[in-house]
Design a protein around this motif. Structure first.
Motif, mmCIF file in Angstrom:
data_model
loop_
_atom_site.group_PDB
_atom_site.id
_atom_site.type_symbol
_atom_site.label_atom_id
_atom_site.label_comp_id
_atom_site.label_asym_id
_atom_site.label_seq_id
_atom_site.Cartn_x
_atom_site.Cartn_y
_atom_site.Cartn_z
ATOM 1 N N TYR A 217 71.142 -19.604 96.670
ATOM 2 C CA TYR A 217 70.952 -19.057 97.307
ATOM 3 C C TYR A 217 69.372 -19.211 97.407
ATOM 4 N N GLY A 218 68.831 -18.957 98.949
ATOM 5 C CA GLY A 218 67.688 -18.397 99.053
ATOM 6 C C GLY A 218 67.749 -17.247 99.688
ATOM 7 N N ILE A 219 65.169 -17.219 100.294
ATOM 8 C CA ILE A 219 65.517 -15.532 100.831
ATOM 9 C C ILE A 219 64.931 -16.473 102.157
ATOM 10 N N GLY A 220 65.055 -15.897 102.827
ATOM 11 C CA GLY A 220 64.827 -16.370 104.453
ATOM 12 C C GLY A 220 64.447 -14.391 104.889
ATOM 13 N N LEU A 221 62.804 -14.584 105.111
ATOM 14 C CA LEU A 221 62.331 -13.747 105.550
ATOM 15 C C LEU A 221 61.587 -14.029 107.354
ATOM 16 N N LYS A 222 61.710 -13.155 108.102
ATOM 17 C CA LYS A 222 61.516 -13.585 109.608
ATOM 18 C C LYS A 222 60.758 -12.531 109.813
ATOM 19 N N GLU A 223 59.713 -12.780 111.520
ATOM 20 C CA GLU A 223 59.384 -11.476 112.038
ATOM 21 C C GLU A 223 59.319 -12.564 112.830
ATOM 22 N N LEU A 224 59.736 -11.309 114.479
ATOM 23 C CA LEU A 224 59.437 -11.638 116.063
ATOM 24 C C LEU A 224 58.305 -11.254 116.775
ATOM 25 N N TRP A 225 57.548 -12.033 117.860
ATOM 26 C CA TRP A 225 56.127 -11.947 118.040
ATOM 27 C C TRP A 225 56.305 -12.218 119.675
ATOM 28 N N ARG A 226 56.059 -11.463 119.768
ATOM 29 C CA ARG A 226 56.061 -11.909 121.720
ATOM 30 C C ARG A 226 54.851 -12.690 122.055
ATOM 31 N N VAL A 227 54.647 -13.690 122.295
ATOM 32 C CA VAL A 227 53.172 -14.419 122.177
ATOM 33 C C VAL A 227 52.736 -14.314 123.928
ATOM 34 N N LYS A 228 51.972 -14.906 124.090
ATOM 35 C CA LYS A 228 50.653 -15.434 125.680
ATOM 36 C C LYS A 228 52.588 -16.185 125.784
ATOM 37 N N PRO A 229 52.081 -15.764 127.401
ATOM 38 C CA PRO A 229 52.980 -16.895 128.047
ATOM 39 C C PRO A 229 51.872 -18.726 127.710
ATOM 40 N N GLU A 230 50.542 -18.737 127.785
ATOM 41 C CA GLU A 230 50.217 -20.354 127.605
ATOM 42 C C GLU A 230 50.521 -20.496 126.598
ATOM 43 N N ASN A 231 51.267 -19.907 125.699
ATOM 44 C CA ASN A 231 51.342 -20.203 123.814
ATOM 45 C C ASN A 231 52.843 -20.344 123.596
ATOM 46 N N HIS A 232 53.644 -20.168 125.137
ATOM 47 C CA HIS A 232 55.454 -20.171 124.764
ATOM 48 C C HIS A 232 55.326 -21.117 125.643
ATOM 49 N N LYS A 233 56.142 -22.516 124.617
ATOM 50 C CA LYS A 233 57.100 -23.609 124.556
ATOM 51 C C LYS A 233 58.785 -23.790 124.976
ATOM 52 N N PRO A 234 59.543 -22.175 126.181
ATOM 53 C CA PRO A 234 60.056 -22.221 125.876
ATOM 54 C C PRO A 234 61.611 -23.814 125.414
ATOM 55 N N GLY A 235 62.692 -22.792 124.157
ATOM 56 C CA GLY A 235 63.361 -24.090 123.556
ATOM 57 C C GLY A 235 63.095 -25.241 123.259
ATOM 58 N N THR A 236 61.420 -24.790 122.931
ATOM 59 C CA THR A 236 60.521 -25.906 121.185
ATOM 60 C C THR A 236 61.229 -24.919 120.059
ATOM 61 N N VAL A 237 61.489 -25.507 118.776
ATOM 62 C CA VAL A 237 62.251 -25.236 117.851
ATOM 63 C C VAL A 237 61.006 -26.148 116.587
ATOM 64 N N GLN A 238 60.367 -26.009 115.524
ATOM 65 C CA GLN A 238 59.881 -26.158 114.988
ATOM 66 C C GLN A 238 60.161 -26.087 113.517
ATOM 67 N N HIS A 239 60.316 -27.111 112.823
ATOM 68 C CA HIS A 239 60.589 -26.749 111.060
ATOM 69 C C HIS A 239 59.594 -27.347 110.124
ATOM 70 N N THR A 240 58.925 -26.596 109.061
ATOM 71 C CA THR A 240 58.140 -27.315 108.503
ATOM 72 C C THR A 240 58.508 -27.087 107.308
ATOM 73 N N MET A 241 58.117 -27.977 105.960
ATOM 74 C CA MET A 241 57.595 -27.884 104.259
ATOM 75 C C MET A 241 56.792 -28.452 104.140
ATOM 76 N N GLY A 242 56.329 -28.261 102.992
ATOM 77 C CA GLY A 242 55.219 -28.177 101.915
ATOM 78 C C GLY A 242 55.017 -26.966 102.358
ATOM 79 N N TRP A 243 53.335 -27.104 102.618
ATOM 80 C CA TRP A 243 51.778 -25.765 101.992
ATOM 81 C C TRP A 243 52.829 -25.068 102.871
ATOM 82 N N PRO A 244 52.252 -23.393 101.722
ATOM 83 C CA PRO A 244 52.506 -22.918 101.056
ATOM 84 C C PRO A 244 52.268 -23.118 100.012
ATOM 85 N N LEU A 245 53.558 -23.803 99.740
ATOM 86 C CA LEU A 245 54.537 -24.240 98.294
ATOM 87 C C LEU A 245 54.532 -25.298 97.756
ATOM 88 N N ASP A 246 54.490 -25.323 96.001
ATOM 89 C CA ASP A 246 53.951 -26.761 95.718
ATOM 90 C C ASP A 246 55.188 -27.602 95.813
#
Length: 556
Positions: free
Chosen positions: A214-243
């Motif tokens: 199993y994993g634990i998934g934590l999630k928040e939903l934000w409403r951002v400023k229009p200039e920071n919104h890029k519809p259809g962009t999905v970004q995944h990361t690995m690494g920091w802050p985990l060792d």
């Protein structure tokens, strides 16, 4: 498995536990086949949340493959899945920077193009409407608390009682739970479901299988400023802050009306008992590659849930006398793709087709062997087999080397029809067994939240709309309080207070005696079930609270 209380009873052809993607897809498929053949099939769906979708939480980047099969014209029918993925980004993070992997480095099946992002809760609400339009009876606010077993066959479920006080007495308005009996019962409770756990043990469904992970998934939903919104962009990361020894990563999905879903997954086989997945999530948002998205933004909602990660080698036997496991009750998440909704839907559909065949043949209560065969030869099983070593390689070799090996193995599987460089690897220990004693690790000093980008648990639980009536039996059952103190506290330094994403568990020191006591704030529980998975002694058992209670997630 049932008791002797006199209860009201209702009869159906099929009982489905859980109004998630799997359960609703099964219900819809049953009614579709009934309509096509002119048959009459009665279907009831039980949902512990106060409304369909209230307890649903996912990333979500959804592969529409199963939805295309179930409802081909879903776009025209108003399905709230409107933002198609346009840009697919994968980053490896250090503390101050990030490296973007070229998309060509991943096998084609890893691409998110052609997928959609949005709210799985909203999609389930829409699926519920489609099901009801076909004649499915859906009962929100009715948790399935017990199984009805007669002569070794599951004959339905018993819903939870209403109006029981914390001391076990009956309050005014007490109502015993109802018996809902069916010729077949499908269990689609999601990850670590309480009935599925009983069934897997009772019928030895996991014998010869690897332990579920199993994993634990934590999630928040934000409403951002229009200039920071890029519809259809999905970004995944690995690494920091985990060792490097702790698996997990983050996601950022831009969709809807300036909405961004941001989340963090921590694999629950981590060793260090000082890790707090919630605090790691908050730290992740401060990374230079991420924090800019949230400048001037508003946090709207929060939630958490467990995710099945065992994959191909951990899927239990799917059938038992009188029913079957569907969706994440069995665990069909494709971990590298970070997707499971389409697999949950497809397994619900496959189970429905097997049930329909059995009902048409006037069978009831037998094993739905056709469902097991259909899964074994389905695209769900084929997809899971392609990535079966990604999780064990990550666990064995750490994040960077493990993911690199996993990538090579996935390419090899893809090019050579499911053949792997490593065969089928084992997971080994359960997530509970993975935890080390606290003395083997250094305590982690997490920064205090600023209330703008980073937050504490209680303010987060508040925006999850979580509520439980306080005067009811505590639904988090500790089997042995003495063991909890001698082991969970004295050996592991109380990790429950850190792995719980909702502040349910506290170790409190008595001012006079100096003794530590275990406090359970059950009213905060968001039903993630991490405690049921990660407690090192398997001493905590998550059960269903009174119906309709828990979180009310909006657009998660």
């Amino acid at each position: 498995m049932s008791d002797e209380i006199q209860r009201e009873s209702m009869e159906y052809d099929v009982i489905i536990v859980g109004a998630g993607p799997a359960g609703l897809s099964a219900a819809i498929r049953l009614k579709q086949m009934a309509a096509e053949s002119g048959a009459e099939i009665s279907v009831a769906v039980l949902e512990k949340g106060g409304e369909v979708g209230a307890h649903i939480l996912s990333g979500v980047v959804m592969d529409p493959k199963a939805l295309n099969e179930l409802i081909p014209d879903w776009r025209d029918q108003g399905c709230p899945l409107e933002t198609e993925v346009k840009d697919d980004i994968f980053l490896a993070l250090s503390e101050t920077s990030g490296f973007r992997f070229p998309n060509i480095a991943f096998p084609p099946f890893m691409s998110n193009h052609g997928c959609y992002t949005g709210s799985l809760g909203a999609v389930c609400k829409w699926l519920g409407e489609q099901a009801e339009a076909l004649g499915v009876e859906i009962y929100p606010g009715f948790p399935a608390a017990e199984l009805i077993e007669e002569d070794g066959v599951i004959k339905g479920v018993i819903t939870g009682d209403f109006g029981v006080a914390r001391d076990g007495s009956h309050k005014d308005g007490y109502q015993p739970g109802m018996e809902l009996r069916g010729k077949y019962t499908l269990i689609g409770e999601g990850a670590r479901g309480s009935l599925a756990k009983k069934l897997i043990h009772h019928f030895a469904l996991s014998d010869g299988k690897e332990p579920q992970k199993y994993g634990i998934g934590l999630k928040e939903l934000w409403r951002v400023k229009p200039e920071n919104h890029k519809p259809g962009t999905v970004q995944h990361t690995m690494g920091w802050p985990l060792d490097n020894t702790t698996g997990g990563g983050s996601f950022l999905y831009h969709w809807g009306d300036n909405l961004v879903s941001v989340g963090f997954v921590v694999h629950l086989n981590y060793k260090n008992p000082w890790i707090s997945p919630f605090e790691e999530f908050q730290r992740m948002k401060t990374h230079p590659k991420i924090r800019g998205v949230f400048e001037g933004a508003e946090r709207l909602s929060y939630g958490a849930r467990a995710i099945t990660e065992g994959g191909f080698q951990s899927v239990p036997k799917l059938t038992f006398p009188g029913g079957a496991l569907i969706g994440c009750s069995a665990g069909f998440v494709n971990v590298p793709r970070i997707k499971g909704s389409h697999n949950a839907m497809k397994t619900g559909m496959l189970a429905a087709e097997s049930v329909f065949e059995a009902l048409q043949a006037d069978r009831q209560g037998d094993e739905l062997t056709a469902y097991q065969t259909a899964y074994d030869t389905s695209w769900v099983a084929r997809d899971l087999k392609l990535v079966r070593n990604a999780k064990p390689l990550w666990s064995k070799f750490g994040t960077f080397f493990g993911i690199a090996l996993g990538g090579v193995d996935m390419w090899f599987n893809y090019l050579f029809g499911g053949l792997s460089l490593f065969g089928t690897m084992k997971h080994g220990k359960s997530d509970a067994e993975a935890l080390d004693p606290a003395e083997q690790h250094t305590k982690i000093d997490y920064p205090k939240p600023d209330g703008v980008l980073t937050f504490d648990r209680l303010s987060s639980v508040f925006i999850s709309n979580t509520n439980h009536e306080e005067d009811q039996p505590v639904h988090l059952k500790v089997k042995d309080m003495a063991l909890q103190k001698s082991s969970e506290w004295e050996v592991y330094a109380g990790p429950s207070s850190r792995y719980c994403p909702a502040g349910v568990y506290e170790w409190v020191k008595d001012e006079n005696s100096g003794e530590m006591s275990f406090v359970i704030n059950a009213q905060n529980c968001v039903h993630c079930k991490t405690c049921d998975i990660k407690d090192p002694n398997q001493n905590i058992n998550w059960t269903t609270p009174e119906g309709g209670q828990g979180p009310i997630y909006v657009n998660l």
